[in-house]
Design a protein around this motif. Structure first.
Motif, PDB file in Angstrom:
ATOM      1  N   LEU A   1       0.862  -1.174   0.000  1.00  0.00           N
ATOM      2  CA  LEU A   1       0.000   0.000   0.000  1.00  0.00           C
ATOM      3  C   LEU A   1       0.903   1.230   0.000  1.00  0.00           C
ATOM      4  O   LEU A   1       1.883   1.263   0.740  1.00  0.00           O
ATOM      5  N   PRO A   2       0.609   2.257  -0.803  1.00  0.00           N
ATOM      6  CA  PRO A   2       1.464   3.448  -0.820  1.00  0.00           C
ATOM      7  C   PRO A   2       1.198   4.353   0.383  1.00  0.00           C
ATOM      8  O   PRO A   2       0.951   5.557   0.255  1.00  0.00           O
TER       9      PRO A   2
ATOM     10  N   ALA B   1      -4.749   8.535  -2.444  1.00  0.00           N
ATOM     11  CA  ALA B   1      -4.879   8.565  -3.908  1.00  0.00           C
ATOM     12  C   ALA B   1      -4.555   9.952  -4.456  1.00  0.00           C
ATOM     13  O   ALA B   1      -3.899  10.086  -5.500  1.00  0.00           O
ATOM     14  N   LYS B   2      -5.008  10.987  -3.784  1.00  0.00           N
ATOM     15  CA  LYS B   2      -4.732  12.352  -4.239  1.00  0.00           C
ATOM     16  C   LYS B   2      -3.233  12.649  -4.204  1.00  0.00           C
ATOM     17  O   LYS B   2      -2.678  13.232  -5.135  1.00  0.00           O
ATOM     18  N   ALA B   3      -2.584  12.255  -3.114  1.00  0.00           N
ATOM     19  CA  ALA B   3      -1.153  12.526  -2.972  1.00  0.00           C
ATOM     20  C   ALA B   3      -0.352  11.817  -4.061  1.00  0.00           C
ATOM     21  O   ALA B   3       0.528  12.407  -4.694  1.00  0.00           O
ATOM     22  N   VAL B   4      -0.665  10.554  -4.292  1.00  0.00           N
ATOM     23  CA  VAL B   4       0.055   9.791  -5.316  1.00  0.00           C
ATOM     24  C   VAL B   4      -0.242  10.352  -6.706  1.00  0.00           C
ATOM     25  O   VAL B   4       0.652  10.447  -7.560  1.00  0.00           O
ATOM     26  N   SER B   5      -1.468  10.765  -6.945  1.00  0.00           N
ATOM     27  CA  SER B   5      -1.841  11.311  -8.256  1.00  0.00           C
ATOM     28  C   SER B   5      -1.120  12.619  -8.553  1.00  0.00           C
ATOM     29  O   SER B   5      -0.931  12.978  -9.718  1.00  0.00           O
ATOM     30  N   LEU B   6      -0.725  13.336  -7.505  1.00  0.00           N
ATOM     31  CA  LEU B   6       0.013  14.591  -7.692  1.00  0.00           C
ATOM     32  C   LEU B   6       1.519  14.373  -7.741  1.00  0.00           C
ATOM     33  O   LEU B   6       2.289  15.342  -7.777  1.00  0.00           O
TER      34      LEU B   6
ATOM     35  N   SER C   1       0.563   2.854 -10.240  1.00  0.00           N
ATOM     36  CA  SER C   1       1.357   3.561 -11.247  1.00  0.00           C
ATOM     37  C   SER C   1       0.498   4.323 -12.252  1.00  0.00           C
ATOM     38  O   SER C   1       0.995   5.203 -12.960  1.00  0.00           O
ATOM     39  N   HIS C   2      -0.786   4.009 -12.315  1.00  0.00           N
ATOM     40  CA  HIS C   2      -1.687   4.692 -13.248  1.00  0.00           C
ATOM     41  C   HIS C   2      -2.306   5.956 -12.663  1.00  0.00           C
ATOM     42  O   HIS C   2      -2.938   6.735 -13.384  1.00  0.00           O
ATOM     43  N   LEU C   3      -2.145   6.156 -11.369  1.00  0.00           N
ATOM     44  CA  LEU C   3      -2.709   7.347 -10.737  1.00  0.00           C
ATOM     45  C   LEU C   3      -1.933   8.580 -11.182  1.00  0.00           C
ATOM     46  O   LEU C   3      -0.716   8.659 -11.024  1.00  0.00           O
ATOM     47  N   ASP C   4      -2.642   9.550 -11.741  1.00  0.00           N
ATOM     48  CA  ASP C   4      -2.003  10.784 -12.199  1.00  0.00           C
ATOM     49  C   ASP C   4      -3.031  11.918 -12.136  1.00  0.00           C
ATOM     50  O   ASP C   4      -4.149  11.750 -11.620  1.00  0.00           O
ATOM     51  N   GLU C   5      -2.699  13.073 -12.672  1.00  0.00           N
ATOM     52  CA  GLU C   5      -3.570  14.240 -12.550  1.00  0.00           C
ATOM     53  C   GLU C   5      -4.888  14.094 -13.291  1.00  0.00           C
ATOM     54  O   GLU C   5      -5.816  14.886 -13.071  1.00  0.00           O
TER      55      GLU C   5
END
Length: 390
Positions: free
Chosen positions: A74-75, A318-323, A370-374
């Motif tokens: 888990l990240p 999720a927000k942190a990783v996406s940023l 790895s697919h989480l992004d802006e």
């Protein structure tokens, strides 16, 4: 509140208030001065809205990732927290064991109530060690050598402890070293007999990483020890020297500025830890999530980036990783759980985080970290874009 009725990290926060004396719960929940930054950390995370996607196959969602070459499930990792002993005698080992079972990393605080060696025994492959540069270079060297001898692979440098601020909640309760609480706090503490019993019969409250004459430093001795050893002169030269002497991974915590982040990478940092101490040190600075994009831009993939501050839900991760963060970290939620129900409650806190994070990934239509992004944000022209911060 019984454990089975706890379904969120906020439930643990509320439950911990019933377990702890008010002076201790205020110490846990409080921040510096007017607590502007403390509140901003959560508020700014909540401001970011996620974009729901439909008709996407999310039957197989993988929440795992890697940090510094190590696989984690888990990240989300555990931020370093000092004095966990005052919340529950299980202290650092209890949180570390729960982190191991969750498949992630526990960062042992330089100001912990338990020694590094004790916690390393229960989390040998899942522990990073926080350290500080003390005025006495021999003291700093001794701690680094202890970490090396214990098998620590990653050091986390406390990079922003040269200055300090006041926490007025603590001052109102007389929480100095030694504590001098007002009479009302004695009455309030008496209404928490379970905590009092643990305090009297459980693990002694010490600063386990430091010693005087071969014994752990007592709480009553910490003020004088800190006054003698605090190093307000620590600088990049000290970091560079440590980099030349430490062959393992090196992370620097307390980075809140893109220029400092770039300098840290130039000096050999493997990881940049974006943190404002959860608003406990310097008030009226930005929320960590607000400075994250500019730091990601400055680092430009040359080092991993971690962030804490206000992480209370799986969608915050999720927000942190996406940023652009490699992983998020949380502190207070795990302390709330520890105070409420010890190790079992901390383990459940990880489960809550994991379930919420997996749910958020499903709603935004991403099956891999790895697919989480802006693209997961409702408006990518919002402050999620790094250029806004340059």
């Amino acid at each position: 509140m019984r454990n089975k009725w706890i379904v969120s990290l906020n439930d643990y926060r509320l439950a911990s208030r019933k377990k702890l004396p008010k002076m201790i719960s205020d110490y846990l929940e409080g921040g510096a001065l007017d607590e502007i930054t403390l509140k901003a950390n959560e508020a700014q995370l909540n401001r970011l809205q996620l974009r729901q996607r439909s008709m996407i196959d999310v039957a197989n969602i993988d929440t795992s990732t890697t940090v510094l070459g190590q696989n984690i499930d888990l990240p989300l990792m555990v931020s370093p927290m000092g004095m966990l002993t005052i919340f529950h005698p299980g202290s650092d080992p209890a949180v570390a064991r729960a982190a191991v079972r969750a498949g992630t990393i526990f960062i042992h605080s330089a100001w912990a109530g338990c020694s590094l060696e004790e916690v390393m025994k229960v989390a040998p492959e899942h522990l990073w060690a926080q350290m500080a540069f003390w005025k006495d270079e021999a003291e700093t060297h001794r701690y680094v050598q202890r970490a090396r001898n214990a098998g620590v692979k990653t050091l986390v440098v406390a990079g922003d402890v040269g200055s300090s601020s006041k926490r007025e909640r603590d001052l109102h309760h007389g929480l100095s070293m030694p504590p001098r609480p007002p009479v009302l706090d004695y009455f309030n503490t008496a209404t928490r007999p379970e905590w009092v019993w643990r305090w009297l019969t459980g693990r002694k409250m010490t600063y386990g990483n430091y010693n005087i004459d071969g014994r752990p430093l007592r709480m009553s001795e910490m003020n004088s020890w800190m006054a003698e050893n605090k190093n307000a002169s620590a600088n990049w030269d000290d970091f560079a020297k440590l980099r030349s002497e430490w062959s393992g991974k090196l992370v620097i915590k307390g980075i809140m500025d893109a220029e400092d982040a770039a300098r840290a990478v130039d000096e050999g940092a493997d990881g940049i830890f974006v943190s404002n101490h959860g608003g406990r040190q310097f008030d009226s600075q930005p929320a960590t999530i607000d400075v994250l994009p500019s730091i990601v831009h400055a680092v430009a993939g040359r080092a991993e980036i971690y962030i804490d501050g206000g992480i209370r839900r799986g969608h915050d991760v999720a927000k942190a990783v996406s940023l652009g963060a490699t992983a998020a970290l949380a502190g207070r939620p795990f302390a709330y759980a520890l105070a409420t129900g010890g190790e079992a409650a901390v383990e459940k806190a990880f489960t809550i985080f994991r379930d919420e994070f997996k749910g958020a990934m499903g709603f935004v239509g991403k099956t891999s970290v790895s697919h989480l992004d802006e693209s997961v944000f409702v408006d990518t022209r919002s402050p999620a874009k790094a250029e806004i911060y340059i």
